[in-house]
Design an enzyme around this catalytic site. Sequence first.
Site, PDB file in Angstrom:
ATOM      1  N   HIS A 243       1.457 141.917 -26.951  1.00  0.00           N
ATOM      2  CA  HIS A 243       2.559 141.258 -27.675  1.00  0.00           C
ATOM      3  C   HIS A 243       3.910 141.605 -27.030  1.00  0.00           C
ATOM      4  CE1 HIS A 243       0.240 139.715 -31.156  1.00  0.00           C
ATOM      5  NE2 HIS A 243      -0.508 140.776 -30.961  1.00  0.00           N
TER       6      HIS A 243
ATOM      7  N   ASP B 177      -2.045 146.108 -31.678  1.00  0.00           N
ATOM      8  CA  ASP B 177      -3.037 145.098 -32.047  1.00  0.00           C
ATOM      9  C   ASP B 177      -3.299 144.120 -30.914  1.00  0.00           C
ATOM     10  OD1 ASP B 177      -0.311 144.357 -32.472  1.00  0.00           O
ATOM     11  OD2 ASP B 177      -0.979 142.518 -33.438  1.00  0.00           O
ATOM     12  N   GLU B 178      -4.484 143.532 -30.966  1.00  0.00           N
ATOM     13  CA  GLU B 178      -4.833 142.345 -30.179  1.00  0.00           C
ATOM     14  C   GLU B 178      -4.500 142.436 -28.683  1.00  0.00           C
ATOM     15  OE1 GLU B 178      -4.391 138.904 -33.520  1.00  0.00           O
ATOM     16  OE2 GLU B 178      -2.521 139.597 -32.663  1.00  0.00           O
ATOM     17  N   VAL B 179      -5.022 143.454 -28.036  1.00  0.00           N
ATOM     18  CA  VAL B 179      -4.791 143.596 -26.592  1.00  0.00           C
ATOM     19  C   VAL B 179      -6.034 143.123 -25.855  1.00  0.00           C
ATOM     20  CG1 VAL B 179      -4.110 145.167 -24.763  1.00  0.00           C
ATOM     21  CG2 VAL B 179      -3.491 145.668 -27.137  1.00  0.00           C
TER      22      VAL B 179
END
Length: 550
Positions: free
Chosen positions: A295, A358-360
């Site tokens: 992100h 998050d969300e890597v």
Amino acid sequence: MQSLAKLCRVSRRWIIAVALAGALVLAGIIVVPRILSDRRSTPSAAPSGSATATAAVALGSVVPAPASVTPASGATYTLASGAEIRAPDSAGSVAEYLAGLLRPSTGYALPVRLTSDPSPDGGIALRLSSDGGAPEGGYRLDIGVDGVVIEARTAEGLFHGVQTLRQLFPPTVESRTVQSGPWTLPGGRITDEPRFAYRGAMLDVARHFFAVDDVRAYIDLLAMYKINYLHLHLSDDQGWRIAIDGWPRLTAHGGSTEVGGGPGGSYTKEQYRQIVAYAQSRYITIVPEIDMPGHTNAALASYGELNCDGKAPGLYTGMQVGFSALCPSKDVTYDFVDDVLGELAALTPGPYLHIGGDEVQKLSDGEYAAFMNRVQKIVTSKGKTVMGWHQLAAAEPSPDRVLEYWAPRVQADDAFDTTFQAAVREGARVVMAPADHTYLDMKYNAQSPLGLNWAGNVEVQAAYDWDPAAHLIGVDPKAVIGVEAPLWTETVRTLDDLEYLAFPRLPALAEVAWSPKSTHNWNAFRQRLGAQRPRWTVLGINFYNSPQLP
Ligand code: TNX
């Protein structure tokens, strides 16, 4: 860790898959995964004779439900034009806040008189005492024919008592112009204290930027429902929103756009301080988040050296997630993180720095854990406590860290759950933000004009009808310090949009976080929540008129 990667990778595919899965869950076809125990009761019919919006306010109608309510039958109090608000010096600002709420609609002068031993004498007295009638953060409110007393141990407790008192006046009290009274309150006693210490909301100012005035307005809405933390998501692929001295291109370039290609924006340090101070005046602690290592496209676009290939990508204004990552093998990455977190720590009086996590999708599990281990140490070196999304469980422990659990029921994963459970056994505390109950950016239903639906639709009952302490199996309920209601803003551009998604779900989540479990009852709650609508109308809140409320 394999499961963690899975958690990270799948989230977008769910935008499609979850609608189907949700239908199957509703049909009772999918078995609830092991870590989640969501014992939602079957809704029963609405009780007859529900209160109308114009009826006098009852003592037990407050949201969030107080711990204990004892009406004095028949007794009422009416605020008179000559009434004073009295308080000790150290609660003077709370008294002024109360006066500021009541003066415009009543048209009364309501002078604040500071005195060490305040008595109501026909008006309203705020009292501080070492027992305070209630534990820390709580208060006791007594409404009698001759006056009102709010007593607490701390000014914060008095502030929460003031929010309760405010809801006991007729809804027109919220008007900013003079209205006709009488300003009558129901008599009796309320003794109250919060169930959870962390009662949070999150605002994503990265996907769409929100100026200081909008954040202030949102803070005022949070304060009404006794929320005490505001987590600001200050950076993401689409924008970097906080000035960092050593890295000016973060805001100059990285802050120059947002989802859809609008102009974006960012806070100067002075503006961030204004937000912190305004939140403090409402007993709300700011939790700043710099999301990393993923992100981060806005940062990567601003400084080529943060990329492994040294090349800055273009700015990003779409809605995908997972494609960006700071280069974990370069020293400059950690110099950058140290500078950013150091400056943010210096600006932030609260205990937490949220580091995302998050969300890597771009890093291996090993690279992710090594990066987060280093970053957690940077946070503690700045004197702050680590907060992160639940994937951070895969990194080593950090003192008192807080993991924010966001997976919806359909996304639960046995292998990841084991990692998460172990992290909690090793001392992590938990804030519950499961997307299928708490995400304010989920649509209410298929027709909702705003929001996403990758975690399913979230109507008011879904926001209310769950138990944060019992939601995760294999996690000590005592590790759960609270609840957060995140509002991601991919589809949200204005304060009106924020209000539409937050109301009525935000007050529902505030009740989940504040009220004792013994008060939990959907049918009683929906009556009380429905009765708040005239207040929201007077306040000009753009709320969703849910058919679930009577
Ligand atoms: C998931 S859950 C995200 C955000 C998105 C949000 C949209 C989590 C920690 N990350 O990046 O904005 O879904 O609902």
